[in-house]
Design an enzyme around this catalytic site. Sequence first.
Site, PDB file in Angstrom:
ATOM      1  N   ALA A   1       9.761   2.206  -1.552  1.00 26.80           N
ATOM      2  CA  ALA A   1       9.768   3.031  -2.897  1.00 26.80           C
ATOM      3  C   ALA A   1      10.981   4.191  -2.776  1.00 26.80           C
ATOM      4  O   ALA A   1      11.596   4.247  -3.569  1.00 26.80           O
ATOM      5  CB  ALA A   1       8.607   3.518  -2.736  1.00 26.80           C
TER       6      ALA A   1
ATOM      7  N   LYS B   1       0.731  -1.308   0.194  1.00 31.99           N
ATOM      8  CA  LYS B   1       0.057  -0.078  -0.093  1.00 31.99           C
ATOM      9  C   LYS B   1       0.869   1.155   0.033  1.00 31.99           C
ATOM     10  O   LYS B   1       1.844   1.406   0.585  1.00 31.99           O
ATOM     11  CB  LYS B   1      -1.046   0.118   1.167  1.00 31.99           C
ATOM     12  CG  LYS B   1      -1.962   1.175   1.396  1.00 31.99           C
ATOM     13  CD  LYS B   1      -3.079   0.626   1.992  1.00 31.99           C
ATOM     14  CE  LYS B   1      -4.231   1.534   2.207  1.00 31.99           C
ATOM     15  NZ  LYS B   1      -4.503   2.217   0.809  1.00 31.99           N
TER      16      LYS B   1
ATOM     17  N   GLY C   1       6.531   0.758   5.470  1.00 35.04           N
ATOM     18  CA  GLY C   1       7.486  -0.271   4.967  1.00 35.04           C
ATOM     19  C   GLY C   1       7.457   0.169   3.481  1.00 35.04           C
ATOM     20  O   GLY C   1       8.573  -0.020   2.546  1.00 35.04           O
ATOM     21  N   CYS C   2       6.376   0.533   2.900  1.00 32.61           N
ATOM     22  CA  CYS C   2       6.242   0.611   1.327  1.00 32.61           C
ATOM     23  C   CYS C   2       6.855   1.993   1.092  1.00 32.61           C
ATOM     24  O   CYS C   2       7.552   2.237  -0.112  1.00 32.61           O
ATOM     25  CB  CYS C   2       4.772   0.710   0.985  1.00 32.61           C
ATOM     26  SG  CYS C   2       4.028  -0.953   1.341  1.00 32.61           S
ATOM     27  N   THR C   3       6.996   2.882   1.957  1.00 35.85           N
ATOM     28  CA  THR C   3       7.527   4.194   1.677  1.00 35.85           C
ATOM     29  C   THR C   3       9.027   4.030   1.693  1.00 35.85           C
ATOM     30  O   THR C   3       9.600   4.602   0.975  1.00 35.85           O
ATOM     31  CB  THR C   3       6.886   5.132   2.807  1.00 35.85           C
ATOM     32  OG1 THR C   3       5.581   5.648   2.439  1.00 35.85           O
ATOM     33  CG2 THR C   3       7.763   6.754   2.334  1.00 35.85           C
TER      34      THR C   3
END
Length: 152
Positions: free
Chosen positions: A50, A40, A45-47
């Site tokens: 990315a 998401k 974690g995704c930030t």
Amino acid sequence: MELKVGDKIPNFRAKDTNGNDFDSQEIIGQKPLVIYFYPKDNTPGCTVQACSFRDQYEDFKDLGAEVIGISSDSVVSHQKFTQQYKLPFILLSDSDKKIRKLFGVPSGLFGILPGRVTYVADKAGTIIMVFDSMMAKRHIPKALEAIRELKQ
């Protein structure tokens, strides 16, 4: 069925960050690919993942590879995420989870979260590495190492 090393990247279509139609057939056969599925936009974690791909993006480009991030977030969510963190690579919206199913990406965290899996494919679209881990930051060095090995 999960894709594995030696399998071909399947053909798929989706909307990119700008709302344009993306067709995998237009890029497979052109350059090596790093395709990463993440749970998401704008989650910790995704930030981190990315931004790590962003920080190493020039290294991937210098090796001739393209990075593509895929989640079920909307195009609008991807636009905000891209603008906020200045992401230079393609994000695709897989709102119906068809691409995730096509790749056979398993769910993480006891089936609660969408899985975090990175696929690296050579120029011909053959998968040379699959890395499945919820440890977001570990994906980038693994993918970069696989791309570097292609160049040797």
